[in-house]
Design an enzyme around this catalytic site. Sequence first.
Site, PDB file in Angstrom:
ATOM      1  N   TYR A  99       0.835  -1.202   0.000  1.00 51.68           N
ATOM      2  CA  TYR A  99       0.000   0.000   0.000  1.00 51.68           C
ATOM      3  C   TYR A  99       0.873   1.256   0.000  1.00 51.68           C
ATOM      4  O   TYR A  99       0.523   2.258  -0.624  1.00 51.68           O
ATOM      5  CB  TYR A  99      -0.957  -0.002   1.186  1.00 51.68           C
ATOM      6  CG  TYR A  99      -2.061  -1.023   1.034  1.00 51.68           C
ATOM      7  CD1 TYR A  99      -3.181  -0.753   0.263  1.00 51.68           C
ATOM      8  CD2 TYR A  99      -1.972  -2.266   1.659  1.00 51.68           C
ATOM      9  CE1 TYR A  99      -4.188  -1.690   0.105  1.00 51.68           C
ATOM     10  CE2 TYR A  99      -2.977  -3.210   1.510  1.00 51.68           C
ATOM     11  CZ  TYR A  99      -4.076  -2.921   0.734  1.00 51.68           C
ATOM     12  OH  TYR A  99      -5.067  -3.861   0.568  1.00 51.68           O
ATOM     13  N   ASN A 115     -12.430   0.401  -4.855  1.00 50.84           N
ATOM     14  CA  ASN A 115     -12.244   0.171  -6.282  1.00 50.84           C
ATOM     15  C   ASN A 115     -13.489  -0.531  -6.841  1.00 50.84           C
ATOM     16  O   ASN A 115     -13.790  -1.650  -6.450  1.00 50.84           O
ATOM     17  CB  ASN A 115     -10.997  -0.698  -6.494  1.00 50.84           C
ATOM     18  CG  ASN A 115     -10.839  -1.199  -7.915  1.00 50.84           C
ATOM     19  OD1 ASN A 115     -11.396  -0.644  -8.857  1.00 50.84           O
ATOM     20  ND2 ASN A 115     -10.090  -2.264  -8.071  1.00 50.84           N
ATOM     21  N   CYS A 142      -6.836  -4.776  -7.687  1.00 54.10           N
ATOM     22  CA  CYS A 142      -6.544  -4.443  -6.294  1.00 54.10           C
ATOM     23  C   CYS A 142      -6.127  -5.663  -5.477  1.00 54.10           C
ATOM     24  O   CYS A 142      -5.556  -5.513  -4.402  1.00 54.10           O
ATOM     25  CB  CYS A 142      -7.708  -3.705  -5.657  1.00 54.10           C
ATOM     26  SG  CYS A 142      -9.297  -4.494  -5.863  1.00 54.10           S
ATOM     27  N   HIS A 143      -6.364  -6.858  -5.995  1.00 53.95           N
ATOM     28  CA  HIS A 143      -5.903  -8.067  -5.294  1.00 53.95           C
ATOM     29  C   HIS A 143      -4.374  -8.155  -5.292  1.00 53.95           C
ATOM     30  O   HIS A 143      -3.815  -8.943  -4.538  1.00 53.95           O
ATOM     31  CB  HIS A 143      -6.518  -9.328  -5.934  1.00 53.95           C
ATOM     32  CG  HIS A 143      -6.172  -9.526  -7.369  1.00 53.95           C
ATOM     33  ND1 HIS A 143      -6.866  -8.888  -8.388  1.00 53.95           N
ATOM     34  CD2 HIS A 143      -5.209 -10.272  -7.972  1.00 53.95           C
ATOM     35  CE1 HIS A 143      -6.345  -9.249  -9.547  1.00 53.95           C
ATOM     36  NE2 HIS A 143      -5.334 -10.083  -9.327  1.00 53.95           N
ATOM     37  N   GLU A 171      -2.779 -16.180 -10.988  1.00 58.42           N
ATOM     38  CA  GLU A 171      -1.759 -15.439 -11.718  1.00 58.42           C
ATOM     39  C   GLU A 171      -0.383 -16.070 -11.540  1.00 58.42           C
ATOM     40  O   GLU A 171       0.402 -16.102 -12.493  1.00 58.42           O
ATOM     41  CB  GLU A 171      -1.767 -13.968 -11.279  1.00 58.42           C
ATOM     42  CG  GLU A 171      -3.033 -13.265 -11.704  1.00 58.42           C
ATOM     43  CD  GLU A 171      -3.064 -11.791 -11.353  1.00 58.42           C
ATOM     44  OE1 GLU A 171      -2.037 -11.239 -10.914  1.00 58.42           O
ATOM     45  OE2 GLU A 171      -4.137 -11.177 -11.525  1.00 58.42           O
TER      46      GLU A 171
END
Length: 159
Positions: free
Chosen positions: A98, A121, A129-130, A156
């Site tokens: 962050y 978001n 945002c993950h 991912e």
Amino acid sequence: MRYYDRFQSPQGGMLLLASDEGLAGVFFDRQKYHPGKQADWKLHPEHKVLRQAKRELAEYFAGKRKRFDIALAPKGTAFQRSVWKAIASVGFGETISYGELARRAGHPGSARAAGAATGRNPIGIIVPCHRIMGANGSLTGYAGGLERKRGLLALERAR
């Protein structure tokens, strides 16, 4: 006018919102800050933006897409939009803190505020945002739930 449709992902059902300008929302069912269906929204599965969003999301979940091309039209404050833009720059399979997000958004030292904007978001997955983590690399809040965040990161990393 806002248009909506549903999308069934491996991580659960999703509500997709669009305007004629672009995609305005991607929300998991029961996620924090879910807007709920509004009376002035029109169900329109064949809307060009919604069709493209469904196609791109299906490709992402199938491991065939690492970057989204759809036009975006999220509603938010200038600060939120700057944070969302910085989130969108985090590459597939990468993570940042962050604090780093705040720096990239042009607001160094505003990690908590960047975290709050991240939670709001409206275009999850597409504005990824993950991929934002705690300072020590820990999984921290995700409006869609930490299990989904783990699942998206695992998807991912497997690619």
